[in-house]
Design a protein around this motif. Sequence first.
Motif, PDB file in Angstrom:
ATOM      1  N   PRO A  23     -38.529  32.829 -53.067  1.00  0.00           N
ATOM      2  CA  PRO A  23     -37.408  33.151 -52.178  1.00  0.00           C
ATOM      3  C   PRO A  23     -36.245  33.765 -52.955  1.00  0.00           C
ATOM      4  CG  PRO A  23     -37.460  30.804 -52.611  1.00  0.00           C
ATOM      5  CD  PRO A  23     -38.703  31.398 -53.240  1.00  0.00           C
ATOM      6  N   ASN A  24     -35.630  34.762 -52.352  1.00  0.00           N
ATOM      7  CA  ASN A  24     -34.442  35.412 -52.921  1.00  0.00           C
ATOM      8  C   ASN A  24     -34.681  36.005 -54.311  1.00  0.00           C
ATOM      9  OD1 ASN A  24     -32.969  34.633 -50.591  1.00  0.00           O
ATOM     10  ND2 ASN A  24     -32.715  32.614 -51.484  1.00  0.00           N
ATOM     11  N   LYS A  25     -35.883  36.508 -54.533  1.00  0.00           N
ATOM     12  CA  LYS A  25     -36.243  37.143 -55.801  1.00  0.00           C
ATOM     13  C   LYS A  25     -36.744  38.557 -55.533  1.00  0.00           C
ATOM     14  CE  LYS A  25     -35.832  33.420 -58.369  1.00  0.00           C
ATOM     15  NZ  LYS A  25     -34.767  33.286 -59.338  1.00  0.00           N
ATOM     16  N   TRP A  26     -36.647  39.389 -56.548  1.00  0.00           N
ATOM     17  CA  TRP A  26     -37.288  40.701 -56.536  1.00  0.00           C
ATOM     18  C   TRP A  26     -38.667  40.511 -57.136  1.00  0.00           C
ATOM     19  CZ3 TRP A  26     -35.628  45.133 -54.356  1.00  0.00           C
ATOM     20  CH2 TRP A  26     -34.312  45.146 -53.913  1.00  0.00           C
ATOM     21  N   VAL A  27     -39.692  40.920 -56.406  1.00  0.00           N
ATOM     22  CA  VAL A  27     -41.072  40.691 -56.806  1.00  0.00           C
ATOM     23  C   VAL A  27     -41.758  42.022 -57.108  1.00  0.00           C
ATOM     24  CG1 VAL A  27     -43.280  39.721 -56.077  1.00  0.00           C
ATOM     25  CG2 VAL A  27     -41.151  38.636 -55.344  1.00  0.00           C
TER      26      VAL A  27
ATOM     27  N   ALA B 141     -51.096  40.775 -55.340  1.00  0.00           N
ATOM     28  CA  ALA B 141     -51.136  40.041 -56.610  1.00  0.00           C
ATOM     29  C   ALA B 141     -49.757  40.175 -57.247  1.00  0.00           C
ATOM     30  CB  ALA B 141     -52.198  40.603 -57.541  1.00  0.00           C
ATOM     31  N   VAL B 142     -49.025  39.066 -57.310  1.00  0.00           N
ATOM     32  CA  VAL B 142     -47.694  39.079 -57.915  1.00  0.00           C
ATOM     33  C   VAL B 142     -47.852  39.238 -59.420  1.00  0.00           C
ATOM     34  CG1 VAL B 142     -45.600  37.743 -58.344  1.00  0.00           C
ATOM     35  CG2 VAL B 142     -46.665  37.709 -56.079  1.00  0.00           C
ATOM     36  N   ILE B 143     -47.109  40.178 -59.986  1.00  0.00           N
ATOM     37  CA  ILE B 143     -47.154  40.436 -61.425  1.00  0.00           C
ATOM     38  C   ILE B 143     -45.965  39.794 -62.118  1.00  0.00           C
ATOM     39  CG2 ILE B 143     -47.071  42.242 -63.186  1.00  0.00           C
ATOM     40  CD1 ILE B 143     -48.499  44.049 -61.076  1.00  0.00           C
ATOM     41  N   ASP B 144     -44.777  39.918 -61.491  1.00  0.00           N
ATOM     42  CA  ASP B 144     -43.559  39.409 -62.102  1.00  0.00           C
ATOM     43  C   ASP B 144     -42.502  39.250 -61.025  1.00  0.00           C
ATOM     44  OD1 ASP B 144     -42.052  38.523 -64.274  1.00  0.00           O
ATOM     45  OD2 ASP B 144     -42.419  40.331 -65.453  1.00  0.00           O
ATOM     46  N   TYR B 145     -41.437  38.512 -61.324  1.00  0.00           N
ATOM     47  CA  TYR B 145     -40.337  38.376 -60.378  1.00  0.00           C
ATOM     48  C   TYR B 145     -39.012  38.273 -61.130  1.00  0.00           C
ATOM     49  CZ  TYR B 145     -40.793  33.403 -61.448  1.00  0.00           C
ATOM     50  OH  TYR B 145     -40.871  32.206 -62.096  1.00  0.00           O
ATOM     51  N   PHE B 146     -37.940  38.700 -60.458  1.00  0.00           N
ATOM     52  CA  PHE B 146     -36.634  38.824 -61.097  1.00  0.00           C
ATOM     53  C   PHE B 146     -35.518  38.465 -60.122  1.00  0.00           C
ATOM     54  CE2 PHE B 146     -39.568  41.868 -62.906  1.00  0.00           C
ATOM     55  CZ  PHE B 146     -39.410  41.699 -64.261  1.00  0.00           C
ATOM     56  N   ASP B 147     -34.364  38.125 -60.685  1.00  0.00           N
ATOM     57  CA  ASP B 147     -33.154  37.944 -59.885  1.00  0.00           C
ATOM     58  C   ASP B 147     -32.458  39.280 -59.651  1.00  0.00           C
ATOM     59  OD1 ASP B 147     -33.258  35.116 -59.617  1.00  0.00           O
ATOM     60  OD2 ASP B 147     -32.481  34.918 -61.668  1.00  0.00           O
ATOM     61  N   ASP B 148     -32.633  40.197 -60.585  1.00  0.00           N
ATOM     62  CA  ASP B 148     -31.912  41.467 -60.584  1.00  0.00           C
ATOM     63  C   ASP B 148     -32.829  42.625 -60.179  1.00  0.00           C
ATOM     64  OD1 ASP B 148     -29.518  43.120 -61.433  1.00  0.00           O
ATOM     65  OD2 ASP B 148     -31.046  43.911 -62.802  1.00  0.00           O
ATOM     66  N   SER B 149     -32.372  43.463 -59.258  1.00  0.00           N
ATOM     67  CA  SER B 149     -33.189  44.584 -58.777  1.00  0.00           C
ATOM     68  C   SER B 149     -33.486  45.611 -59.868  1.00  0.00           C
ATOM     69  CB  SER B 149     -32.508  45.268 -57.590  1.00  0.00           C
ATOM     70  OG  SER B 149     -31.258  45.810 -57.975  1.00  0.00           O
ATOM     71  N   MET B 150     -32.545  45.838 -60.773  1.00  0.00           N
ATOM     72  CA  MET B 150     -32.774  46.834 -61.825  1.00  0.00           C
ATOM     73  C   MET B 150     -33.836  46.354 -62.822  1.00  0.00           C
ATOM     74  SD  MET B 150     -31.336  49.554 -61.069  1.00  0.00           S
ATOM     75  CE  MET B 150     -31.719  50.432 -62.560  1.00  0.00           C
ATOM     76  N   GLU B 151     -33.884  45.067 -63.083  1.00  0.00           N
ATOM     77  CA  GLU B 151     -34.940  44.532 -63.948  1.00  0.00           C
ATOM     78  C   GLU B 151     -36.300  44.726 -63.288  1.00  0.00           C
ATOM     79  OE1 GLU B 151     -34.389  40.616 -65.701  1.00  0.00           O
ATOM     80  OE2 GLU B 151     -32.256  40.785 -65.254  1.00  0.00           O
ATOM     81  N   ALA B 152     -36.368  44.478 -61.999  1.00  0.00           N
ATOM     82  CA  ALA B 152     -37.623  44.686 -61.263  1.00  0.00           C
ATOM     83  C   ALA B 152     -38.012  46.160 -61.272  1.00  0.00           C
ATOM     84  CB  ALA B 152     -37.475  44.185 -59.824  1.00  0.00           C
ATOM     85  N   PHE B 153     -37.033  47.031 -61.077  1.00  0.00           N
ATOM     86  CA  PHE B 153     -37.291  48.471 -61.099  1.00  0.00           C
ATOM     87  C   PHE B 153     -37.842  48.904 -62.455  1.00  0.00           C
ATOM     88  CE2 PHE B 153     -35.815  52.708 -62.261  1.00  0.00           C
ATOM     89  CZ  PHE B 153     -36.477  53.469 -61.302  1.00  0.00           C
ATOM     90  N   ARG B 154     -37.217  48.435 -63.528  1.00  0.00           N
ATOM     91  CA  ARG B 154     -37.677  48.807 -64.885  1.00  0.00           C
ATOM     92  C   ARG B 154     -39.100  48.308 -65.145  1.00  0.00           C
ATOM     93  NH1 ARG B 154     -32.070  48.353 -66.048  1.00  0.00           N
ATOM     94  NH2 ARG B 154     -32.137  46.109 -66.393  1.00  0.00           N
ATOM     95  N   ARG B 155     -39.394  47.082 -64.728  1.00  0.00           N
ATOM     96  CA  ARG B 155     -40.740  46.536 -64.920  1.00  0.00           C
ATOM     97  C   ARG B 155     -41.767  47.334 -64.124  1.00  0.00           C
ATOM     98  NH1 ARG B 155     -44.632  44.640 -67.807  1.00  0.00           N
ATOM     99  NH2 ARG B 155     -45.678  42.792 -67.020  1.00  0.00           N
ATOM    100  N   HIS B 156     -41.418  47.661 -62.888  1.00  0.00           N
ATOM    101  CA  HIS B 156     -42.303  48.475 -62.044  1.00  0.00           C
ATOM    102  C   HIS B 156     -42.569  49.825 -62.700  1.00  0.00           C
ATOM    103  CE1 HIS B 156     -42.944  51.554 -58.927  1.00  0.00           C
ATOM    104  NE2 HIS B 156     -43.781  50.662 -58.438  1.00  0.00           N
ATOM    105  N   ALA B 157     -41.520  50.487 -63.183  1.00  0.00           N
ATOM    106  CA  ALA B 157     -41.667  51.802 -63.815  1.00  0.00           C
ATOM    107  C   ALA B 157     -42.527  51.723 -65.070  1.00  0.00           C
ATOM    108  CB  ALA B 157     -40.290  52.377 -64.144  1.00  0.00           C
ATOM    109  N   GLU B 158     -42.325  50.674 -65.858  1.00  0.00           N
ATOM    110  CA  GLU B 158     -43.118  50.469 -67.083  1.00  0.00           C
ATOM    111  C   GLU B 158     -44.597  50.310 -66.742  1.00  0.00           C
ATOM    112  OE1 GLU B 158     -43.854  46.527 -69.733  1.00  0.00           O
ATOM    113  OE2 GLU B 158     -41.757  47.095 -69.431  1.00  0.00           O
ATOM    114  N   LEU B 159     -44.896  49.477 -65.773  1.00  0.00           N
ATOM    115  CA  LEU B 159     -46.288  49.255 -65.375  1.00  0.00           C
ATOM    116  C   LEU B 159     -46.909  50.510 -64.768  1.00  0.00           C
ATOM    117  CD1 LEU B 159     -45.894  45.721 -63.797  1.00  0.00           C
ATOM    118  CD2 LEU B 159     -47.142  46.272 -65.898  1.00  0.00           C
ATOM    119  N   GLN B 160     -46.146  51.218 -63.946  1.00  0.00           N
ATOM    120  CA  GLN B 160     -46.657  52.425 -63.297  1.00  0.00           C
ATOM    121  C   GLN B 160     -46.964  53.505 -64.328  1.00  0.00           C
ATOM    122  OE1 GLN B 160     -46.809  52.527 -59.487  1.00  0.00           O
ATOM    123  NE2 GLN B 160     -48.473  53.577 -60.482  1.00  0.00           N
ATOM    124  N   LYS B 161     -46.150  53.561 -65.373  1.00  0.00           N
ATOM    125  CA  LYS B 161     -46.392  54.536 -66.447  1.00  0.00           C
ATOM    126  C   LYS B 161     -47.670  54.197 -67.218  1.00  0.00           C
ATOM    127  CE  LYS B 161     -44.059  56.782 -70.289  1.00  0.00           C
ATOM    128  NZ  LYS B 161     -42.834  56.853 -71.107  1.00  0.00           N
TER     129      LYS B 161
END
Length: 72
Positions: free
Chosen positions: A11-15, A35-55
């Motif tokens: 709840p209340n996390k960026w997934v 399949a949850v890979i990671d979760y964050f409190d901050d949207s920019m951290e989630a964005f960076r993780r998503h971009a890293e994995l997508q790359k």
Amino acid sequence: MLWEEVRLTYPNKWVVFEAIKAHSDNNYRMIDDIAVIDYFDDSMEAFRRHAELQKQKPRRELYFFSYFQKET
């Protein structure tokens, strides 16, 4: 995992998640299994993780999203 389960577990996390099973319906992408890979409190951290994995794996169907519950 279903989206309802993700909402209850994180709840209340960026997934950051991968669509394990999905389909398209009327130009909308419908995610059936997650399949949850990671979760964050901050949207920019989630964005960076998503971009890293997508790359690293551009063919994976990866997303990041949140569901914030209203306080009562």
